[in-house]
Scaffold this active site. Structure first.
Site, PDB file in Angstrom:
ATOM      1  N   ARG A 127       0.783  -1.653   0.193  1.00 36.29           N
ATOM      2  CA  ARG A 127      -0.110   0.101  -0.108  1.00 36.29           C
ATOM      3  C   ARG A 127       0.933   1.168  -0.365  1.00 36.29           C
ATOM      4  O   ARG A 127      -0.221   2.302   0.504  1.00 36.29           O
ATOM      5  CB  ARG A 127      -1.182  -0.361   1.252  1.00 36.29           C
ATOM      6  CG  ARG A 127      -2.030  -1.119   0.462  1.00 36.29           C
ATOM      7  CD  ARG A 127      -2.981  -0.462   2.013  1.00 36.29           C
ATOM      8  NE  ARG A 127      -3.245  -2.473   1.889  1.00 36.29           N
ATOM      9  CZ  ARG A 127      -3.363  -3.000   2.839  1.00 36.29           C
ATOM     10  NH1 ARG A 127      -3.014  -3.026   3.947  1.00 36.29           N
ATOM     11  NH2 ARG A 127      -4.903  -3.891   2.839  1.00 36.29           N
ATOM     12  N   LYS A 149       3.099  11.457 -11.534  1.00 41.13           N
ATOM     13  CA  LYS A 149       2.199  10.541 -12.112  1.00 41.13           C
ATOM     14  C   LYS A 149       2.606   9.261 -12.189  1.00 41.13           C
ATOM     15  O   LYS A 149       4.166   9.650 -12.588  1.00 41.13           O
ATOM     16  CB  LYS A 149       2.099  11.160 -13.177  1.00 41.13           C
ATOM     17  CG  LYS A 149       0.457  12.425 -13.312  1.00 41.13           C
ATOM     18  CD  LYS A 149       0.059  12.518 -14.660  1.00 41.13           C
ATOM     19  CE  LYS A 149      -0.721  13.905 -14.787  1.00 41.13           C
ATOM     20  NZ  LYS A 149      -1.212  14.528 -15.857  1.00 41.13           N
ATOM     21  N   GLU A 191       9.360  19.140 -24.408  1.00 39.92           N
ATOM     22  CA  GLU A 191       9.494  19.082 -23.408  1.00 39.92           C
ATOM     23  C   GLU A 191       9.810  20.512 -23.123  1.00 39.92           C
ATOM     24  O   GLU A 191       8.641  21.607 -22.447  1.00 39.92           O
ATOM     25  CB  GLU A 191       9.022  18.183 -22.480  1.00 39.92           C
ATOM     26  CG  GLU A 191       8.090  16.857 -22.963  1.00 39.92           C
ATOM     27  CD  GLU A 191       7.467  16.926 -22.879  1.00 39.92           C
ATOM     28  OE1 GLU A 191       6.329  18.164 -22.309  1.00 39.92           O
ATOM     29  OE2 GLU A 191       5.913  16.184 -23.537  1.00 39.92           O
ATOM     30  N   LYS A 235       7.845  22.963 -13.723  1.00 39.98           N
ATOM     31  CA  LYS A 235       6.389  21.746 -13.681  1.00 39.98           C
ATOM     32  C   LYS A 235       6.964  21.825 -12.171  1.00 39.98           C
ATOM     33  O   LYS A 235       5.303  21.288 -11.936  1.00 39.98           O
ATOM     34  CB  LYS A 235       7.623  20.131 -13.629  1.00 39.98           C
ATOM     35  CG  LYS A 235       7.200  19.116 -13.098  1.00 39.98           C
ATOM     36  CD  LYS A 235       6.527  18.679 -14.515  1.00 39.98           C
ATOM     37  CE  LYS A 235       5.220  17.734 -14.095  1.00 39.98           C
ATOM     38  NZ  LYS A 235       5.161  16.160 -14.971  1.00 39.98           N
ATOM     39  N   GLU A 245      -4.387  17.656 -10.653  1.00 39.19           N
ATOM     40  CA  GLU A 245      -4.963  17.900 -12.489  1.00 39.19           C
ATOM     41  C   GLU A 245      -6.632  18.188 -12.332  1.00 39.19           C
ATOM     42  O   GLU A 245      -6.992  18.305 -12.663  1.00 39.19           O
ATOM     43  CB  GLU A 245      -4.572  16.995 -13.167  1.00 39.19           C
ATOM     44  CG  GLU A 245      -4.317  18.141 -14.150  1.00 39.19           C
ATOM     45  CD  GLU A 245      -4.134  16.625 -15.696  1.00 39.19           C
ATOM     46  OE1 GLU A 245      -3.287  16.325 -16.184  1.00 39.19           O
ATOM     47  OE2 GLU A 245      -4.758  16.586 -16.527  1.00 39.19           O
ATOM     48  N   ARG A 249      -2.749  22.487 -13.125  1.00 32.54           N
ATOM     49  CA  ARG A 249      -1.511  21.059 -14.130  1.00 32.54           C
ATOM     50  C   ARG A 249      -2.096  20.830 -15.731  1.00 32.54           C
ATOM     51  O   ARG A 249      -1.416  20.243 -16.170  1.00 32.54           O
ATOM     52  CB  ARG A 249      -1.793  20.049 -13.279  1.00 32.54           C
ATOM     53  CG  ARG A 249      -1.019  19.472 -13.317  1.00 32.54           C
ATOM     54  CD  ARG A 249      -0.627  17.810 -12.441  1.00 32.54           C
ATOM     55  NE  ARG A 249       0.506  16.799 -12.915  1.00 32.54           N
ATOM     56  CZ  ARG A 249       1.204  15.909 -11.875  1.00 32.54           C
ATOM     57  NH1 ARG A 249       0.882  15.937 -10.677  1.00 32.54           N
ATOM     58  NH2 ARG A 249       1.591  15.359 -12.805  1.00 32.54           N
ATOM     59  N   ASN A 253      -0.852  20.527 -20.337  1.00 32.39           N
ATOM     60  CA  ASN A 253      -0.504  18.776 -21.373  1.00 32.39           C
ATOM     61  C   ASN A 253      -0.494  20.139 -22.262  1.00 32.39           C
ATOM     62  O   ASN A 253      -0.786  19.109 -24.442  1.00 32.39           O
ATOM     63  CB  ASN A 253      -1.783  18.248 -21.521  1.00 32.39           C
ATOM     64  CG  ASN A 253      -1.960  17.176 -20.048  1.00 32.39           C
ATOM     65  OD1 ASN A 253      -1.041  17.236 -20.049  1.00 32.39           O
ATOM     66  ND2 ASN A 253      -2.798  17.329 -19.303  1.00 32.39           N
ATOM     67  N   HIS A 256      -0.321  18.372 -26.475  1.00 35.93           N
ATOM     68  CA  HIS A 256      -0.260  17.091 -26.383  1.00 35.93           C
ATOM     69  C   HIS A 256      -1.908  16.351 -27.013  1.00 35.93           C
ATOM     70  O   HIS A 256      -1.818  14.945 -27.067  1.00 35.93           O
ATOM     71  CB  HIS A 256      -0.223  16.856 -24.642  1.00 35.93           C
ATOM     72  CG  HIS A 256       1.101  16.699 -24.379  1.00 35.93           C
ATOM     73  ND1 HIS A 256       1.990  18.103 -23.510  1.00 35.93           N
ATOM     74  CD2 HIS A 256       1.735  15.610 -23.454  1.00 35.93           C
ATOM     75  CE1 HIS A 256       2.867  17.394 -23.297  1.00 35.93           C
ATOM     76  NE2 HIS A 256       3.529  16.203 -23.028  1.00 35.93           N
ATOM     77  N   HIS A 260      -1.108  13.162 -28.984  1.00 34.19           N
ATOM     78  CA  HIS A 260      -1.274  11.465 -28.173  1.00 34.19           C
ATOM     79  C   HIS A 260      -2.413  11.473 -30.066  1.00 34.19           C
ATOM     80  O   HIS A 260      -1.962   9.851 -29.717  1.00 34.19           O
ATOM     81  CB  HIS A 260      -2.536  11.795 -27.244  1.00 34.19           C
ATOM     82  CG  HIS A 260      -1.602  12.258 -26.008  1.00 34.19           C
ATOM     83  ND1 HIS A 260      -1.907  13.030 -24.700  1.00 34.19           N
ATOM     84  CD2 HIS A 260      -0.138  11.647 -25.917  1.00 34.19           C
ATOM     85  CE1 HIS A 260      -0.846  11.862 -24.208  1.00 34.19           C
ATOM     86  NE2 HIS A 260       0.259  12.374 -24.844  1.00 34.19           N
ATOM     87  N   HIS A 273       7.087  10.475 -28.419  1.00 35.42           N
ATOM     88  CA  HIS A 273       5.761  11.737 -27.538  1.00 35.42           C
ATOM     89  C   HIS A 273       6.628  12.681 -27.760  1.00 35.42           C
ATOM     90  O   HIS A 273       5.063  13.553 -28.654  1.00 35.42           O
ATOM     91  CB  HIS A 273       6.008  10.953 -26.455  1.00 35.42           C
ATOM     92  CG  HIS A 273       5.454  11.984 -25.646  1.00 35.42           C
ATOM     93  ND1 HIS A 273       4.412  12.370 -25.596  1.00 35.42           N
ATOM     94  CD2 HIS A 273       5.157  12.759 -24.746  1.00 35.42           C
ATOM     95  CE1 HIS A 273       3.526  12.917 -24.947  1.00 35.42           C
ATOM     96  NE2 HIS A 273       4.314  13.143 -24.319  1.00 35.42           N
TER      97      HIS A 273
HETATM   98  N1  GLY Z   1       3.589  15.559 -17.471  1.00 36.22           N
HETATM   99  C1  GLY Z   1       2.139  16.413 -17.288  1.00 36.22           C
HETATM  100  C2  GLY Z   1       2.088  16.440 -15.808  1.00 36.22           C
HETATM  101  O1  GLY Z   1       3.063  15.248 -14.918  1.00 36.22           O
HETATM  102  O2  GLY Z   1       1.077  16.700 -15.979  1.00 36.22           O
END
Ligand code: GLY
Length: 365
Positions: A127, A149, A191, A235, A245, A249, A253, A256, A260, A273
């Site tokens: 956990r 993430k 990025e 970031k 998000e 946040r 994107n 993206h 994507h 990517h």
């Molecule tokens: N890669 C986008 C984020 O971390 O929210």
């Protein structure tokens, strides 16, 4: 050269350390704080892939064992196609065999795939155990390793399975980029440019002033350090204002949504990517000009920067604009039937909007 960037999340603050030869200090930084981030004597499971481990595994192991940790290694095959639950099972098997405990930790040494999978395994093993991110690709350094993430792909889509699990520490050693293939370096640069456009105009102008951006060897230590530090700061600032998000946040994107769709329609072959994000930023840049979010001059500056980084700017010839639009309707960024785009607002700022008509999207594509 060393910079420390705080990620001041209220529930679990941590630091991103950008430092030359940082890998060799990994153990002392984990153990050496007044309150050690992971207690010396604890077990660490180092997760990597064979190619990265061959270059940097011994140094990481030496740094960790010298600081008093007991370390076991789990090597996983490299590549996005191995970002699956079966690879996670392999990490769990190693954790079980090594008797990893609640106070133990996992260390991810690798690119975004290794970082995301190790983070997910750490989020779920017993956990939740601590994870330390040691990214070795430019993309993982400026994006994937920060913000928590984690996850794996489902056969039907990328990153559909995952969890938020913030690292205890992120250690970025810029010198490891010398073994990164140039195409991967350029992918990460997409990025970096993104942060310049959506958040940090000074970073954008630093990139504009650089003689070349397309290969590690042309950057020089100072410039690379600045680029990494500013990108990680961007970031960290965004993530610490909106960890899960709920709003802000989403600006990360930028590029993206279309990116994507391009990656997916190309079946993740022929365009990586970062390249897809570059193509997406160029397309959205056109929408932003058409809707007066920014000027044609700003759009041109973005285009020139992307070209300077050696990144593609055009949607692959074999893709049809209609197919991209159709796919966007199924994207994660669709809300109430509207495709939501991150649109730059001048250089250094961005907003999320769903108010783009089908015709405007088609014109940009
Ligand atoms: N890669 C986008 C984020 O971390 O929210």
């Amino acid at each position: 050269m060393k910079s420390v960037i705080p990620v001041p999340l209220p529930s679990h603050p941590y630091e991103v350390v950008v430092a030359t030869a940082g890998i060799d200090h990994l153990g002392s930084w984990l153990a050496g704080a007044e309150t050690p981030l992971v207690k010396p004597g604890q077990k660490l499971l180092l997760v990597s892939n064979p190619a990265i481990f061959k270059h940097y595994g011994d140094r990481a192991l030496a740094a960790l064992t010298q600081a008093g940790y007991t370390v076991e290694t789990c090597l996983l095959p490299a590549g996005e196609r191995y970002k699956t639950l079966s690879s996670i099972q392999k990490i769990y098997d190693a954790a079980l065999g090594f008797h990893l405990e609640r106070k133990s930790a996992m260390v991810a040494l690798g690119g975004g795939v290794i970082g995301d999978m190790t983070g997910f395994a750490a989020a779920t093993w017993l956990r939740g155990v601590a994870v330390v991110q040691v990214p070795t690709s430019l993309l993982a350094m400026v994006d994937a390793s920060i913000g928590g993430k984690t996850g794996v792909n489902h056969p039907q889509g990328k990153n559909l399975i995952g969890a938020f699990h913030q690292p205890r520490l992120v250690v970025i050693d810029p010198t490891v980029l010398k073994t990164l293939p140039p195409r991967e370096f350029r992918a990460g640069m997409a990025e970096v440019i993104k942060y310049g456009v959506i958040w940090d105009k000074d970073l954008f102008e630093t990139l504009e002033a650089a003689p070349r951006l397309d290969q590690y060897r042309y950057l020089g230590e100072d410039l690379l350090h600045t680029i990494l530090t500013r990108s990680c700061q961007a970031k960290a600032e965004v993530v610490s204002q909106d960890e899960k998000e709920a709003g802000l946040r989403a600006i990360l994107n930028y590029g993206h949504t279309i990116g994507h769709a391009v990656e997916s329609l190309m079946h993740y072959r022929g365009v990586n990517h970062g390249e897809a994000v570059a193509i997406g930023m160029v397309a959205v840049g056109k929408i932003a000009t058409a809707l007066n979010y920014w000027t044609a001059a700003a759009e041109t500056r973005q285009l020139q920067l992307i070209e300077k980084a050696g990144l593609p700017t055009q949607i692959p010839a074999q893709l049809k604009a209609e197919d991209i639009l159709a796919l966007l309707q199924g994207d994660k960024k669709v809300e109430d039937g509207q495709v939501r785009f991150v649109i730059p607002q001048g250089l250094g700022a961005a907003v999320v909007t769903g108010d783009i008509t089908r015709e405007q999207m088609l014109a940009a594509l």
